[in-house]
Design an enzyme around this catalytic site. Sequence first.
Site, PDB file in Angstrom:
ATOM      1  CD  GLU A  25      21.452  38.996 -57.098  1.00 43.48           C
ATOM      2  OE1 GLU A  25      21.936  39.192 -55.964  1.00 43.48           O
ATOM      3  OE2 GLU A  25      20.682  39.792 -57.646  1.00 43.48           O
ATOM      4  NE  ARG A 106      14.501  33.419 -59.710  1.00 47.43           N
ATOM      5  CZ  ARG A 106      15.207  34.409 -59.170  1.00 47.43           C
ATOM      6  NH1 ARG A 106      15.502  34.417 -57.877  1.00 47.43           N
ATOM      7  NH2 ARG A 106      15.607  35.428 -59.910  1.00 47.43           N
ATOM      8  CG  ASN A 108      15.724  37.366 -55.579  1.00 44.58           C
ATOM      9  OD1 ASN A 108      16.483  36.855 -56.382  1.00 44.58           O
ATOM     10  ND2 ASN A 108      15.586  38.668 -55.462  1.00 44.58           N
ATOM     11  CG  ASN A 154      16.669  41.956 -54.892  1.00 41.68           C
ATOM     12  OD1 ASN A 154      17.492  41.053 -54.843  1.00 41.68           O
ATOM     13  ND2 ASN A 154      16.132  42.366 -56.023  1.00 41.68           N
ATOM     14  CG  ASP A 204      19.686  43.298 -57.223  1.00 45.21           C
ATOM     15  OD1 ASP A 204      19.388  42.519 -56.309  1.00 45.21           O
ATOM     16  OD2 ASP A 204      19.866  42.912 -58.390  1.00 45.21           O
TER      17      ASP A 204
HETATM   18 CA    CA Z   1      19.074  40.385 -56.125  1.00 47.74          CA
END
Ligand code: CA
Length: 289
Positions: A25, A106, A108, A154, A204
């Site tokens: 990521e 959490r 991100n 995101n 995302d």
């Molecule tokens: Ca992501």
Amino acid sequence: MTEHVADLIILEPAPVAAPLSELGEGPCWDPASQSLFWVDIPAGRVHRLDGGGEHSCWDVGLPVGAVVPRASGGLALAAGNGFHALDTGTGQVTELAPAPGKPDTRMNDGKCDRAGRFYAGTMANDESPGQGSFYRLDTDGTVTELFTGLGISNGVGWSPDDRLMYYIDSFAYRVDVLDYDPRTGQLGERRPFARLGSGDIVPDGLAVDSDGGVWVAVWGGGVIQRYDPAGRLIGAVRLPASYVTSCAFGGPALDQLYVTTAAGPGRCAGALFTCPAGVAGLPAYPYGG
Ligand code: CA
């Protein structure tokens, strides 16, 4: 996936020689060190690939959602339940500020604006809807909660003139856009920019190019979709791995696209991919605090 397929510019990147991630990521090109950073969230690992192709990594002991360079040296992280600093020399992690969200959440995805404000959001560990928030860490260390009730906070990014912020809550199946005051960080009303995904296919991470194109990683879709500033689909990047998580522009001219993926269906799942983007991206900015 789109009604404009015949007009699309299609890119097909190749995997980079670097370790695979469980959940790769947050790619971020650091112009100062001419290197790409990214994270493996559940592993709590920060990866770096330098301009010569040399790989290194740090285990930070917390699930790490995003990494950005820090103006005062080292890196800043959205990790665990807050913002942290990583000393890349010693590997030491110190908390910059907590982001007091709901239990069992959490940090991100996140990114900095041109003024060095660090924006990042949260999600539930079990992906329960409505548990996430979106935060701003100012350069003085103050944390402000901007949105609540999110699914998975995101991708975030800005238009070339810094007057718009793009933002993704994956469970909304949209990229949203907000007016943005780069001087103060003031946000306008959040409104839809592009709708995409359904079921387990969700938007995302995102990156913005110098033409104002918005590149959106489609988790479950094996693709990155590029939208023009009006929200029309104009290009795609095909990946052999299904879980495409995010992308960033890097290289000396910022015209190399880097794409992160997660373990799962498809080939080279969890690899970092790259290809020429055909357009330069906007630079990533360091955290200014
Ligand atoms: Ca992501």
